[in-house]
Write a protein that holds these residues in place. Structure first.
Motif, PDB file in Angstrom:
ATOM      1  N   ALA A  40       0.850  -1.298  -0.084  1.00 50.72           N
ATOM      2  CA  ALA A  40      -0.173  -0.009  -0.028  1.00 50.72           C
ATOM      3  C   ALA A  40       0.891   1.255  -0.002  1.00 50.72           C
ATOM      4  O   ALA A  40       0.505   2.160  -0.761  1.00 50.72           O
ATOM      5  CB  ALA A  40      -0.901  -0.045   1.424  1.00 50.72           C
ATOM      6  N   LYS A  41       1.924   1.300   0.719  1.00 49.24           N
ATOM      7  CA  LYS A  41       2.965   2.299   0.797  1.00 49.24           C
ATOM      8  C   LYS A  41       3.527   2.476  -0.601  1.00 49.24           C
ATOM      9  O   LYS A  41       3.613   3.796  -1.196  1.00 49.24           O
ATOM     10  CB  LYS A  41       4.088   2.259   1.715  1.00 49.24           C
ATOM     11  CG  LYS A  41       3.451   2.189   3.215  1.00 49.24           C
ATOM     12  CD  LYS A  41       4.399   2.228   4.286  1.00 49.24           C
ATOM     13  CE  LYS A  41       3.995   2.171   5.659  1.00 49.24           C
ATOM     14  NZ  LYS A  41       4.959   2.076   6.783  1.00 49.24           N
ATOM     15  N   GLU A  42       3.764   1.493  -1.177  1.00 46.13           N
ATOM     16  CA  GLU A  42       4.642   1.569  -2.395  1.00 46.13           C
ATOM     17  C   GLU A  42       3.377   2.013  -3.692  1.00 46.13           C
ATOM     18  O   GLU A  42       3.809   2.787  -4.462  1.00 46.13           O
ATOM     19  CB  GLU A  42       4.976   0.183  -3.035  1.00 46.13           C
ATOM     20  CG  GLU A  42       6.360  -0.429  -2.230  1.00 46.13           C
ATOM     21  CD  GLU A  42       6.441  -1.959  -2.700  1.00 46.13           C
ATOM     22  OE1 GLU A  42       5.946  -2.414  -3.479  1.00 46.13           O
ATOM     23  OE2 GLU A  42       7.373  -2.228  -1.902  1.00 46.13           O
ATOM     24  N   ALA A  43       2.171   1.715  -3.412  1.00 49.76           N
ATOM     25  CA  ALA A  43       1.364   1.989  -4.346  1.00 49.76           C
ATOM     26  C   ALA A  43       1.127   3.746  -4.371  1.00 49.76           C
ATOM     27  O   ALA A  43       0.812   4.417  -5.028  1.00 49.76           O
ATOM     28  CB  ALA A  43      -0.203   1.595  -4.239  1.00 49.76           C
ATOM     29  N   SER A  44       1.043   4.163  -2.911  1.00 45.84           N
ATOM     30  CA  SER A  44       1.058   5.458  -2.574  1.00 45.84           C
ATOM     31  C   SER A  44       2.087   6.249  -3.401  1.00 45.84           C
ATOM     32  O   SER A  44       1.868   7.470  -3.756  1.00 45.84           O
ATOM     33  CB  SER A  44       0.758   5.725  -1.187  1.00 45.84           C
ATOM     34  OG  SER A  44       0.767   7.090  -0.729  1.00 45.84           O
TER      35      SER A  44
END
Length: 70
Positions: A40-44
């Protein structure tokens, strides 16, 4: 001190429910709102990297067209 309308006073602290006592709201950073997995952090971060650093105003092109000398 009495409440202006009867029946509007809070119950005694020992009789309050969890929602009334504020125990959940007293730790706003520990409510589990943000995802903790790395995907999720990478997608953000991927979405943020696609954003322009200084976006052009919506009406900038229209204003330039109206004020330019042709």
């Amino acid at each position: 001190m009495s409440a202006p309308n009867p029946g509007r006073q809070s119950p005694e602290p020992e009789n309050q429910t969890e929602g009334q006592s504020g125990t959940v709201a007293s730790n706003p950073n520990e409510q589990g709102g943000a995802p903790t997995d790395s995907s999720a952090k990478e997608a953000s971060n991927e979405q943020k990297s696609k954003l322009p650093s200084n976006p052009e105003h919506i009406l900038a092109a229209s204003a330039e067209e109206k004020t330019s000398k042709k």
